[in-house]
Write a protein that holds these residues in place. Sequence first.
Motif, PDB file in Angstrom:
ATOM      1  N   HIS A  13       0.790  -1.235   0.000  1.00  0.00           N
ATOM      2  CA  HIS A  13       0.000   0.000   0.000  1.00  0.00           C
ATOM      3  C   HIS A  13       0.824   1.287   0.000  1.00  0.00           C
ATOM      4  CE1 HIS A  13      -3.812  -2.047   0.449  1.00  0.00           C
ATOM      5  NE2 HIS A  13      -3.360  -2.714   1.479  1.00  0.00           N
ATOM      6  N   PHE A  14       2.054   1.236   0.516  1.00  0.00           N
ATOM      7  CA  PHE A  14       2.763   2.490   0.768  1.00  0.00           C
ATOM      8  C   PHE A  14       4.074   2.665   0.014  1.00  0.00           C
ATOM      9  CE2 PHE A  14       0.211   1.708   4.655  1.00  0.00           C
ATOM     10  CZ  PHE A  14      -0.645   2.795   4.536  1.00  0.00           C
ATOM     11  N   ASP A  15       4.565   1.639  -0.667  1.00  0.00           N
ATOM     12  CA  ASP A  15       5.849   1.770  -1.363  1.00  0.00           C
ATOM     13  C   ASP A  15       5.889   2.933  -2.356  1.00  0.00           C
ATOM     14  OD1 ASP A  15       6.982  -0.240   0.062  1.00  0.00           O
ATOM     15  OD2 ASP A  15       7.410  -1.549  -1.634  1.00  0.00           O
ATOM     16  N   PRO A  16       4.859   3.141  -3.194  1.00  0.00           N
ATOM     17  CA  PRO A  16       4.946   4.227  -4.177  1.00  0.00           C
ATOM     18  C   PRO A  16       5.154   5.603  -3.545  1.00  0.00           C
ATOM     19  CG  PRO A  16       3.217   2.700  -4.798  1.00  0.00           C
ATOM     20  CD  PRO A  16       3.661   2.298  -3.424  1.00  0.00           C
ATOM     21  N   VAL A  17       4.420   5.900  -2.453  1.00  0.00           N
ATOM     22  CA  VAL A  17       4.555   7.226  -1.846  1.00  0.00           C
ATOM     23  C   VAL A  17       5.876   7.355  -1.098  1.00  0.00           C
ATOM     24  CG1 VAL A  17       3.356   6.727   0.329  1.00  0.00           C
ATOM     25  CG2 VAL A  17       3.333   9.038  -0.596  1.00  0.00           C
ATOM     26  N   VAL A  18       6.366   6.267  -0.503  1.00  0.00           N
ATOM     27  CA  VAL A  18       7.667   6.306   0.171  1.00  0.00           C
ATOM     28  C   VAL A  18       8.777   6.553  -0.848  1.00  0.00           C
ATOM     29  CG1 VAL A  18       9.370   4.936   1.421  1.00  0.00           C
ATOM     30  CG2 VAL A  18       6.979   4.890   2.141  1.00  0.00           C
ATOM     31  N   LEU A  19       8.719   5.864  -1.971  1.00  0.00           N
ATOM     32  CA  LEU A  19       9.745   6.044  -2.995  1.00  0.00           C
ATOM     33  C   LEU A  19       9.660   7.429  -3.630  1.00  0.00           C
ATOM     34  CD1 LEU A  19       9.699   2.494  -4.619  1.00  0.00           C
ATOM     35  CD2 LEU A  19      11.421   3.467  -3.081  1.00  0.00           C
ATOM     36  N   ARG A  20       8.454   8.002  -3.632  1.00  0.00           N
ATOM     37  CA  ARG A  20       8.308   9.393  -4.105  1.00  0.00           C
ATOM     38  C   ARG A  20       9.046  10.339  -3.166  1.00  0.00           C
ATOM     39  NH1 ARG A  20       8.484  13.428  -6.484  1.00  0.00           N
ATOM     40  NH2 ARG A  20       6.820  14.652  -7.435  1.00  0.00           N
ATOM     41  N   LEU A  21       8.894  10.123  -1.871  1.00  0.00           N
ATOM     42  CA  LEU A  21       9.633  10.922  -0.881  1.00  0.00           C
ATOM     43  C   LEU A  21      11.136  10.729  -1.055  1.00  0.00           C
ATOM     44  CD1 LEU A  21      10.012  12.593   1.726  1.00  0.00           C
ATOM     45  CD2 LEU A  21       9.741  10.438   3.003  1.00  0.00           C
ATOM     46  N   VAL A  22      11.566   9.498  -1.197  1.00  0.00           N
ATOM     47  CA  VAL A  22      12.994   9.215  -1.367  1.00  0.00           C
ATOM     48  C   VAL A  22      13.534   9.939  -2.595  1.00  0.00           C
ATOM     49  CG1 VAL A  22      14.661   7.401  -1.929  1.00  0.00           C
ATOM     50  CG2 VAL A  22      12.979   7.032  -0.110  1.00  0.00           C
ATOM     51  N   GLY A  23      12.743   9.969  -3.658  1.00  0.00           N
ATOM     52  CA  GLY A  23      13.174  10.677  -4.860  1.00  0.00           C
ATOM     53  C   GLY A  23      13.392  12.160  -4.605  1.00  0.00           C
ATOM     54  N   LEU A  24      12.507  12.780  -3.822  1.00  0.00           N
ATOM     55  CA  LEU A  24      12.683  14.200  -3.489  1.00  0.00           C
ATOM     56  C   LEU A  24      13.900  14.413  -2.596  1.00  0.00           C
ATOM     57  CD1 LEU A  24       9.075  15.576  -2.852  1.00  0.00           C
ATOM     58  CD2 LEU A  24      10.600  16.074  -4.758  1.00  0.00           C
ATOM     59  N   LEU A  25      14.113  13.491  -1.663  1.00  0.00           N
ATOM     60  CA  LEU A  25      15.283  13.601  -0.785  1.00  0.00           C
ATOM     61  C   LEU A  25      16.576  13.488  -1.595  1.00  0.00           C
ATOM     62  CD1 LEU A  25      14.035  11.476   2.239  1.00  0.00           C
ATOM     63  CD2 LEU A  25      14.323  13.965   2.168  1.00  0.00           C
ATOM     64  N   LYS A  26      16.569  12.651  -2.611  1.00  0.00           N
ATOM     65  CA  LYS A  26      17.744  12.537  -3.473  1.00  0.00           C
ATOM     66  C   LYS A  26      17.976  13.826  -4.248  1.00  0.00           C
ATOM     67  CE  LYS A  26      17.752   7.502  -4.095  1.00  0.00           C
ATOM     68  NZ  LYS A  26      17.653   6.383  -5.067  1.00  0.00           N
ATOM     69  N   GLN A  27      16.888  14.473  -4.659  1.00  0.00           N
ATOM     70  CA  GLN A  27      17.042  15.771  -5.322  1.00  0.00           C
ATOM     71  C   GLN A  27      17.629  16.808  -4.368  1.00  0.00           C
ATOM     72  OE1 GLN A  27      13.811  17.469  -7.719  1.00  0.00           O
ATOM     73  NE2 GLN A  27      12.797  15.474  -7.677  1.00  0.00           N
ATOM     74  N   ALA A  28      17.166  16.764  -3.121  1.00  0.00           N
ATOM     75  CA  ALA A  28      17.628  17.739  -2.129  1.00  0.00           C
ATOM     76  C   ALA A  28      19.078  17.498  -1.725  1.00  0.00           C
ATOM     77  CB  ALA A  28      16.728  17.686  -0.897  1.00  0.00           C
ATOM     78  N   MET A  29      19.527  16.235  -1.787  1.00  0.00           N
ATOM     79  CA  MET A  29      20.895  15.868  -1.396  1.00  0.00           C
ATOM     80  C   MET A  29      21.514  15.035  -2.504  1.00  0.00           C
ATOM     81  SD  MET A  29      20.268  14.850   2.630  1.00  0.00           S
ATOM     82  CE  MET A  29      18.988  13.663   2.200  1.00  0.00           C
ATOM     83  N   PRO A  30      21.798  15.640  -3.641  1.00  0.00           N
ATOM     84  CA  PRO A  30      22.241  14.865  -4.810  1.00  0.00           C
ATOM     85  C   PRO A  30      23.552  14.124  -4.610  1.00  0.00           C
ATOM     86  CG  PRO A  30      22.531  17.216  -5.180  1.00  0.00           C
ATOM     87  CD  PRO A  30      21.726  17.083  -3.932  1.00  0.00           C
TER      88      PRO A  30
END
Length: 213
Positions: A125-142
């Motif tokens: 149920h939650f993997d897509p939204v968690v990975l969306r957050l992780v993607g933003l965190l990667k953008q913030a800390m490339p």
Amino acid sequence: MTEQILDAAEHLFSRDGLYGVTLKDVAERVGVHHTLVNYYFKDKQTLFDAVIARRAGVTSSARMQALDAYEQASGGKPTVEGALRAFLDTDLDLYSRGGEAWKNYGALGALMSNTRHGATLMDQHFDPVVLRLVGLLKQAMPDAADEDIFWGYHFVTGALMLTLARTGRIDRLSGGLCRSDDYEAVKARMATFMAAGFKAVCKPRKGTRKASG
């Protein structure tokens, strides 16, 4: 009737877990014969999964929309705290404003996150939204190592689950200064606290230069 059964099961499961509740317990709380519960749900596992699924789509959709909106508002330059606020604050608002039923669901999520079957449901149920957050965190800390970002998320979700469990421990430890159900107090602090942790832990990947700030 289905909603009444789900409400009753959600309350009982949040308090006693999957293995501490029977279909007869659920039926008694609803005020019907247990055969009626069996008519709608063939067994306890099916009922438990339905309880989780009922609100999972709501919270996942709300957080996904918040993350998308934040990325757009940031002009593609998200910050760690901004991404965490979109993810955490949106969820905390649901539990804060959704009444006792949502608080029960939060406690149930905390219980199930520490079981194998619960982890499978979390994946579903939650993997897509968690990975969306992780993607933003990667953008913030490339320049951050991927494993550090995933460990950071692991620590974030652990703190969130403990909060949603509403055990009352912080109430006792603080002598009443803090309350387990004070989601507004959590919201004011958690994302800022976790962002500092990410910045302290995340290291540049080999061959990269850590960005300033």
